[in-house]
Design a protein around this motif. Structure first.
Motif, mmCIF file in Angstrom:
data_model
loop_
_atom_site.group_PDB
_atom_site.id
_atom_site.type_symbol
_atom_site.label_atom_id
_atom_site.label_comp_id
_atom_site.label_asym_id
_atom_site.label_seq_id
_atom_site.Cartn_x
_atom_site.Cartn_y
_atom_site.Cartn_z
ATOM 1 N N ALA A 48 0.814 -1.220 0.000
ATOM 2 C CA ALA A 48 0.000 0.000 0.000
ATOM 3 C C ALA A 48 0.845 1.267 0.000
ATOM 4 O O ALA A 48 0.417 2.303 -0.526
ATOM 5 C CB ALA A 48 -0.935 -0.005 1.207
ATOM 6 N N HIS A 49 2.037 1.187 0.600
ATOM 7 C CA HIS A 49 2.884 2.370 0.758
ATOM 8 C C HIS A 49 4.332 2.027 0.402
ATOM 9 O O HIS A 49 5.177 1.883 1.291
ATOM 10 C CB HIS A 49 2.809 2.891 2.197
ATOM 11 C CG HIS A 49 1.436 3.277 2.635
ATOM 12 N ND1 HIS A 49 0.819 4.440 2.249
ATOM 13 C CD2 HIS A 49 0.544 2.624 3.425
ATOM 14 C CE1 HIS A 49 -0.377 4.507 2.783
ATOM 15 N NE2 HIS A 49 -0.579 3.429 3.499
ATOM 16 N N PRO A 50 4.654 1.899 -0.869
ATOM 17 C CA PRO A 50 6.051 1.660 -1.255
ATOM 18 C C PRO A 50 6.937 2.804 -0.769
ATOM 19 O O PRO A 50 6.480 3.936 -0.597
ATOM 20 C CB PRO A 50 5.997 1.612 -2.789
ATOM 21 C CG PRO A 50 4.560 1.361 -3.126
ATOM 22 C CD PRO A 50 3.763 2.004 -2.039
ATOM 23 N N SER A 51 8.197 2.494 -0.560
ATOM 24 C CA SER A 51 9.121 3.519 -0.088
ATOM 25 C C SER A 51 9.282 4.609 -1.143
ATOM 26 O O SER A 51 9.441 4.333 -2.333
ATOM 27 C CB SER A 51 10.485 2.899 0.219
ATOM 28 O OG SER A 51 11.412 3.898 0.582
ATOM 29 N N THR A 52 9.232 5.857 -0.702
ATOM 30 C CA THR A 52 9.426 6.994 -1.599
ATOM 31 C C THR A 52 10.588 7.879 -1.149
ATOM 32 O O THR A 52 10.758 8.983 -1.662
ATOM 33 C CB THR A 52 8.146 7.854 -1.677
ATOM 34 O OG1 THR A 52 7.816 8.322 -0.366
ATOM 35 C CG2 THR A 52 6.989 7.060 -2.249
ATOM 36 N N THR A 53 11.356 7.397 -0.178
ATOM 37 C CA THR A 53 12.452 8.191 0.350
ATOM 38 C C THR A 53 13.761 7.421 0.241
ATOM 39 O O THR A 53 13.776 6.188 0.354
ATOM 40 C CB THR A 53 12.204 8.565 1.829
ATOM 41 O OG1 THR A 53 13.356 9.223 2.363
ATOM 42 C CG2 THR A 53 11.910 7.328 2.671
ATOM 43 N N ARG A 54 14.836 8.138 0.023
ATOM 44 C CA ARG A 54 16.144 7.500 -0.033
ATOM 45 C C ARG A 54 16.669 7.170 1.359
ATOM 46 O O ARG A 54 17.572 6.358 1.512
ATOM 47 C CB ARG A 54 17.143 8.413 -0.757
ATOM 48 C CG ARG A 54 16.807 8.655 -2.219
ATOM 49 C CD ARG A 54 17.840 9.566 -2.878
ATOM 50 N NE ARG A 54 17.523 9.805 -4.282
ATOM 51 C CZ ARG A 54 18.256 10.559 -5.089
ATOM 52 N NH1 ARG A 54 19.357 11.137 -4.615
ATOM 53 N NH2 ARG A 54 17.908 10.740 -6.342
ATOM 54 N N ASN A 55 16.121 7.841 2.374
ATOM 55 C CA ASN A 55 16.554 7.607 3.750
ATOM 56 C C ASN A 55 15.543 6.682 4.423
ATOM 57 O O ASN A 55 14.430 7.098 4.759
ATOM 58 C CB ASN A 55 16.647 8.939 4.497
ATOM 59 C CG ASN A 55 17.276 8.792 5.866
ATOM 60 O OD1 ASN A 55 17.315 7.704 6.435
ATOM 61 N ND2 ASN A 55 17.762 9.894 6.415
ATOM 62 N N LEU A 56 15.918 5.433 4.644
ATOM 63 C CA LEU A 56 14.980 4.462 5.200
ATOM 64 C C LEU A 56 14.630 4.745 6.651
ATOM 65 O O LEU A 56 13.717 4.126 7.196
ATOM 66 C CB LEU A 56 15.566 3.047 5.074
ATOM 67 C CG LEU A 56 15.648 2.520 3.638
ATOM 68 C CD1 LEU A 56 16.254 1.121 3.625
ATOM 69 C CD2 LEU A 56 14.283 2.510 2.986
ATOM 70 N N ARG A 57 15.348 5.686 7.281
ATOM 71 C CA ARG A 57 14.974 6.081 8.637
ATOM 72 C C ARG A 57 13.521 6.538 8.681
ATOM 73 O O ARG A 57 12.834 6.369 9.694
ATOM 74 C CB ARG A 57 15.920 7.198 9.119
ATOM 75 C CG ARG A 57 15.376 8.124 10.186
ATOM 76 C CD ARG A 57 15.097 7.411 11.503
ATOM 77 N NE ARG A 57 14.476 8.308 12.454
ATOM 78 C CZ ARG A 57 13.168 8.512 12.554
ATOM 79 N NH1 ARG A 57 12.335 7.906 11.734
ATOM 80 N NH2 ARG A 57 12.680 9.306 13.483
ATOM 81 N N TYR A 58 13.025 7.122 7.603
ATOM 82 C CA TYR A 58 11.692 7.719 7.598
ATOM 83 C C TYR A 58 10.636 6.798 7.002
ATOM 84 O O TYR A 58 9.477 7.202 6.864
ATOM 85 C CB TYR A 58 11.721 9.048 6.842
ATOM 86 C CG TYR A 58 12.702 10.016 7.464
ATOM 87 C CD1 TYR A 58 12.427 10.633 8.678
ATOM 88 C CD2 TYR A 58 13.928 10.280 6.863
ATOM 89 C CE1 TYR A 58 13.340 11.494 9.270
ATOM 90 C CE2 TYR A 58 14.840 11.143 7.448
ATOM 91 C CZ TYR A 58 14.539 11.745 8.651
ATOM 92 O OH TYR A 58 15.449 12.593 9.238
ATOM 93 N N TYR A 59 11.022 5.580 6.680
ATOM 94 C CA TYR A 59 10.030 4.662 6.119
ATOM 95 C C TYR A 59 9.222 4.020 7.245
ATOM 96 O O TYR A 59 9.792 3.462 8.183
ATOM 97 C CB TYR A 59 10.693 3.567 5.276
ATOM 98 C CG TYR A 59 9.663 2.667 4.623
ATOM 99 C CD1 TYR A 59 8.803 3.182 3.653
ATOM 100 C CD2 TYR A 59 9.521 1.341 5.007
ATOM 101 C CE1 TYR A 59 7.842 2.387 3.063
ATOM 102 C CE2 TYR A 59 8.563 0.545 4.423
ATOM 103 C CZ TYR A 59 7.721 1.066 3.450
ATOM 104 O OH TYR A 59 6.749 0.275 2.890
#
Length: 262
Positions: free
Chosen positions: A80-91
Protein backbone atom coordinates in the motif's frame (compact mmCIF):
# COMPACT_ATOMS: atom_id res chain seq x y z
CA UNK A 1 20.55 11.50 -17.19
CA UNK A 2 18.84 10.90 -20.54
CA UNK A 3 15.05 10.62 -20.66
CA UNK A 4 15.36 7.12 -22.13
CA UNK A 5 17.50 5.95 -19.21
CA UNK A 6 15.14 7.57 -16.69
CA UNK A 7 12.17 5.77 -18.29
CA UNK A 8 14.05 2.48 -18.24
CA UNK A 9 14.89 2.88 -14.55
CA UNK A 10 11.31 3.76 -13.70
CA UNK A 11 10.00 0.70 -15.53
CA UNK A 12 12.44 -1.54 -13.71
CA UNK A 13 11.62 0.03 -10.34
CA UNK A 14 7.92 -0.50 -10.97
CA UNK A 15 8.63 -4.13 -11.76
CA UNK A 16 10.51 -4.60 -8.49
CA UNK A 17 8.13 -2.71 -6.21
CA UNK A 18 4.91 -4.06 -7.77
CA UNK A 19 3.86 -7.18 -9.64
CA UNK A 20 4.15 -5.41 -12.99
CA UNK A 21 5.09 -8.20 -15.38
CA UNK A 22 6.07 -5.79 -18.17
CA UNK A 23 9.42 -5.30 -16.46
CA UNK A 24 10.36 -8.88 -17.36
CA UNK A 25 11.17 -7.60 -20.85
CA UNK A 26 14.06 -5.67 -19.31
CA UNK A 27 15.64 -8.76 -17.72
CA UNK A 28 18.04 -11.16 -19.43
CA UNK A 29 16.23 -14.44 -20.06
CA UNK A 30 18.14 -17.70 -20.34
CA UNK A 31 17.48 -21.41 -19.74
CA UNK A 32 19.22 -21.46 -16.36
CA UNK A 33 17.49 -18.51 -14.61
CA UNK A 34 14.62 -17.02 -16.57
CA UNK A 35 13.48 -13.42 -16.48
CA UNK A 36 10.51 -14.22 -14.26
CA UNK A 37 12.71 -15.85 -11.64
CA UNK A 38 15.33 -13.09 -11.82
CA UNK A 39 12.70 -10.41 -11.31
CA UNK A 40 11.24 -12.45 -8.45
CA UNK A 41 14.64 -12.45 -6.74
CA UNK A 42 14.79 -8.65 -6.95
CA UNK A 43 11.25 -8.38 -5.59
CA UNK A 44 11.92 -10.73 -2.70
CA UNK A 45 15.09 -8.87 -1.75
CA UNK A 46 13.27 -5.53 -1.88
CA UNK A 47 10.41 -6.76 0.27
CA UNK A 48 12.65 -8.54 2.76
CA UNK A 49 14.79 -5.42 3.14
CA UNK A 50 11.87 -3.11 3.87
CA UNK A 51 10.16 -5.66 6.10
CA UNK A 52 13.38 -5.74 8.12
CA UNK A 53 13.40 -1.94 8.28
CA UNK A 54 9.84 -1.94 9.66
CA UNK A 55 10.72 -4.64 12.20
CA UNK A 56 13.55 -2.44 13.43
CA UNK A 57 11.48 0.75 13.53
CA UNK A 58 8.55 -0.97 15.25
CA UNK A 59 10.44 -3.28 17.55
CA UNK A 60 7.78 -3.59 20.28
CA UNK A 61 4.97 -4.08 17.78
CA UNK A 62 7.06 -6.83 16.19
CA UNK A 63 7.54 -8.48 19.57
CA UNK A 64 3.83 -8.17 20.33
CA UNK A 65 2.69 -9.73 17.05
CA UNK A 66 5.43 -12.27 16.46
CA UNK A 67 7.34 -12.83 13.21
CA UNK A 68 4.56 -14.33 11.10
CA UNK A 69 1.81 -11.82 11.87
CA UNK A 70 4.19 -8.87 11.73
CA UNK A 71 5.57 -9.93 8.35
CA UNK A 72 2.04 -10.30 6.97
CA UNK A 73 1.15 -6.78 8.07
CA UNK A 74 4.49 -5.39 6.90
CA UNK A 75 4.04 -6.84 3.41
CA UNK A 76 0.50 -5.45 3.20
CA UNK A 77 1.80 -2.04 4.28
CA UNK A 78 4.63 -2.23 1.75
CA UNK A 79 2.14 -2.97 -1.03
CA UNK A 80 0.00 0.00 0.00
CA UNK A 81 2.88 2.37 0.76
CA UNK A 82 6.05 1.66 -1.25
CA UNK A 83 9.12 3.52 -0.09
CA UNK A 84 9.43 6.99 -1.60
CA UNK A 85 12.45 8.19 0.35
CA UNK A 86 16.14 7.50 -0.03
CA UNK A 87 16.55 7.61 3.75
CA UNK A 88 14.98 4.46 5.20
CA UNK A 89 14.97 6.08 8.64
CA UNK A 90 11.69 7.72 7.60
CA UNK A 91 10.03 4.66 6.12
CA UNK A 92 7.02 3.53 8.13
CA UNK A 93 5.61 6.88 9.21
CA UNK A 94 2.13 5.91 7.98
CA UNK A 95 2.03 2.47 9.63
CA UNK A 96 0.06 3.61 12.72
CA UNK A 97 -2.62 5.10 10.46
CA UNK A 98 -2.57 1.97 8.28
CA UNK A 99 -3.21 -0.17 11.36
CA UNK A 100 -6.03 2.11 12.49
CA UNK A 101 -7.68 1.75 9.11
CA UNK A 102 -7.27 -2.00 8.65
CA UNK A 103 -7.46 -3.26 12.25
CA UNK A 104 -10.15 -1.12 13.91
CA UNK A 105 -11.00 -3.92 16.35
CA UNK A 106 -7.38 -4.20 17.48
CA UNK A 107 -6.74 -0.54 18.20
CA UNK A 108 -3.84 -1.30 20.53
CA UNK A 109 -1.75 -2.20 17.46
CA UNK A 110 -1.85 1.36 16.14
CA UNK A 111 -1.14 2.77 19.60
CA UNK A 112 1.89 0.53 20.15
CA UNK A 113 3.12 1.42 16.66
CA UNK A 114 2.62 5.13 17.33
CA UNK A 115 4.64 4.85 20.54
CA UNK A 116 7.41 2.95 18.74
CA UNK A 117 7.53 5.62 16.04
CA UNK A 118 7.42 8.57 18.45
CA UNK A 119 10.30 7.16 20.48
CA UNK A 120 12.30 6.61 17.30
CA UNK A 121 11.55 10.18 16.26
CA UNK A 122 12.54 11.47 19.70
CA UNK A 123 15.95 9.83 19.43
CA UNK A 124 17.10 11.77 16.38
CA UNK A 125 14.79 14.79 16.37
CA UNK A 126 16.31 18.24 16.08
CA UNK A 127 17.73 19.69 19.28
CA UNK A 128 17.04 22.94 21.11
CA UNK A 129 18.35 24.39 24.33
CA UNK A 130 15.70 23.56 26.94
CA UNK A 131 14.52 25.80 29.71
CA UNK A 132 15.95 24.87 33.09
CA UNK A 133 15.91 26.52 36.50
CA UNK A 134 19.04 28.55 35.71
CA UNK A 135 17.69 29.91 32.42
CA UNK A 136 14.32 30.73 33.97
CA UNK A 137 16.08 32.57 36.79
CA UNK A 138 18.19 34.52 34.33
CA UNK A 139 15.10 35.63 32.39
CA UNK A 140 13.46 37.01 35.54
CA UNK A 141 9.75 37.65 35.84
CA UNK A 142 9.47 38.37 32.14
CA UNK A 143 9.74 34.69 31.26
CA UNK A 144 6.11 34.02 32.20
CA UNK A 145 4.96 36.24 29.30
CA UNK A 146 7.24 34.64 26.70
CA UNK A 147 5.59 32.11 24.34
CA UNK A 148 6.63 28.55 25.11
CA UNK A 149 6.99 25.45 22.98
CA UNK A 150 7.61 21.78 23.54
CA UNK A 151 11.05 20.40 22.80
CA UNK A 152 11.29 19.38 19.09
CA UNK A 153 11.48 15.73 20.14
CA UNK A 154 8.15 15.86 22.02
CA UNK A 155 4.94 14.22 20.87
CA UNK A 156 1.54 13.91 22.56
CA UNK A 157 -0.11 10.56 21.87
CA UNK A 158 -3.74 9.80 22.78
CA UNK A 159 -4.25 6.29 24.16
CA UNK A 160 -7.58 4.49 24.54
CA UNK A 161 -6.07 1.19 25.65
CA UNK A 162 -3.36 0.04 28.04
CA UNK A 163 -0.92 0.15 25.15
CA UNK A 164 1.78 1.97 27.11
CA UNK A 165 1.75 -0.80 29.73
CA UNK A 166 1.94 -3.41 26.96
CA UNK A 167 4.88 -1.55 25.39
CA UNK A 168 6.69 -1.33 28.74
CA UNK A 169 6.26 -5.04 29.42
CA UNK A 170 7.58 -5.93 25.96
CA UNK A 171 10.54 -3.60 26.48
CA UNK A 172 11.36 -5.41 29.72
CA UNK A 173 11.01 -8.81 27.98
CA UNK A 174 8.05 -9.61 30.23
CA UNK A 175 4.68 -11.11 29.24
CA UNK A 176 2.46 -8.17 28.25
CA UNK A 177 -0.82 -7.62 30.08
CA UNK A 178 -4.05 -8.51 28.35
CA UNK A 179 -5.24 -5.66 26.19
CA UNK A 180 -7.90 -3.56 27.90
CA UNK A 181 -9.82 -0.42 27.04
CA UNK A 182 -9.24 2.47 29.43
CA UNK A 183 -12.20 3.92 31.28
CA UNK A 184 -10.83 7.38 30.45
CA UNK A 185 -8.44 7.91 27.51
CA UNK A 186 -5.00 9.19 28.49
CA UNK A 187 -2.35 11.19 26.72
CA UNK A 188 1.23 9.97 26.66
CA UNK A 189 4.08 12.45 26.38
CA UNK A 190 7.08 11.20 24.41
CA UNK A 191 10.29 13.24 24.41
CA UNK A 192 14.08 13.10 24.65
CA UNK A 193 15.84 14.17 27.83
CA UNK A 194 19.49 14.57 26.94
CA UNK A 195 20.15 11.56 24.71
CA UNK A 196 17.47 9.33 26.20
CA UNK A 197 14.00 8.99 24.61
CA UNK A 198 11.31 8.39 27.22
CA UNK A 199 7.59 8.66 27.83
CA UNK A 200 5.08 9.05 30.62
CA UNK A 201 1.31 9.26 30.96
CA UNK A 202 -0.25 12.62 31.73
CA UNK A 203 -3.28 13.61 33.74
CA UNK A 204 -6.08 15.19 31.72
CA UNK A 205 -5.18 18.64 33.08
CA UNK A 206 -1.48 18.32 32.27
CA UNK A 207 -2.28 16.99 28.79
CA UNK A 208 -4.52 19.98 28.10
CA UNK A 209 -1.79 22.30 29.39
CA UNK A 210 0.83 20.73 27.12
CA UNK A 211 -1.57 21.04 24.17
CA UNK A 212 -1.91 24.75 24.95
CA UNK A 213 1.87 25.12 25.17
CA UNK A 214 2.22 23.24 21.89
CA UNK A 215 -0.08 25.89 20.40
CA UNK A 216 2.18 28.69 21.70
CA UNK A 217 0.73 29.57 25.11
CA UNK A 218 2.90 31.27 27.70
CA UNK A 219 3.12 30.43 31.38
CA UNK A 220 0.90 33.37 32.31
CA UNK A 221 -1.87 32.02 30.09
CA UNK A 222 -1.41 28.52 31.44
CA UNK A 223 -1.61 29.84 34.99
CA UNK A 224 -4.78 31.82 34.31
CA UNK A 225 -6.49 28.78 32.86
CA UNK A 226 -5.49 26.56 35.76
CA UNK A 227 -6.76 29.11 38.30
CA UNK A 228 -10.14 29.05 36.55
CA UNK A 229 -10.23 25.24 36.73
CA UNK A 230 -8.78 24.56 40.19
CA UNK A 231 -8.88 27.84 42.10
CA UNK A 232 -5.82 29.92 42.92
CA UNK A 233 -4.33 27.91 45.80
CA UNK A 234 -4.65 24.49 44.15
CA UNK A 235 -3.54 25.87 40.78
CA UNK A 236 -0.36 27.40 42.18
CA UNK A 237 0.52 24.17 43.99
CA UNK A 238 -0.11 22.09 40.86
CA UNK A 239 1.78 24.47 38.58
CA UNK A 240 4.76 24.57 40.91
CA UNK A 241 5.00 20.77 40.87
CA UNK A 242 4.54 20.62 37.10
CA UNK A 243 7.09 23.33 36.41
CA UNK A 244 9.69 21.62 38.55
CA UNK A 245 9.22 18.38 36.63
CA UNK A 246 9.10 20.07 33.22
CA UNK A 247 12.37 21.88 33.84
CA UNK A 248 14.02 18.70 35.13
CA UNK A 249 12.71 16.76 32.15
CA UNK A 250 14.00 19.42 29.71
CA UNK A 251 10.71 19.34 27.82
CA UNK A 252 10.12 23.11 27.46
CA UNK A 253 11.89 25.52 25.12
CA UNK A 254 11.27 29.17 24.25
CA UNK A 255 9.06 29.40 21.17
CA UNK A 256 10.89 30.28 17.95
CA UNK A 257 14.28 29.04 19.10
CA UNK A 258 16.57 27.95 16.21
CA UNK A 259 16.90 24.19 16.02
CA UNK A 260 20.05 22.14 15.66
CA UNK A 261 20.67 18.74 14.12
CA UNK A 262 21.48 16.11 16.77
Amino acid sequence: MSEALRTLQQRFLAGVTTDDADAEALIVDDPRVGATKRLGIYRNNYRASLTGVLADHFERLHAYLGDEQFDTIALAYLAAHPSTTRNLRYYGDMLPGFLTQHFPNDAELAEIAALDWALRHAFDAADAVPLDAERVGALGDGWIEAPLALHPSARLLPMHHNSAAIWSALSAAEPPPKVASLDCPVTVLVWRNGLQPQFRSLTAEEAETFAAIEAGANFAGVSARMIEVLGEAAAMETLAAWLGQWLADCVLVPAGQPLAVT
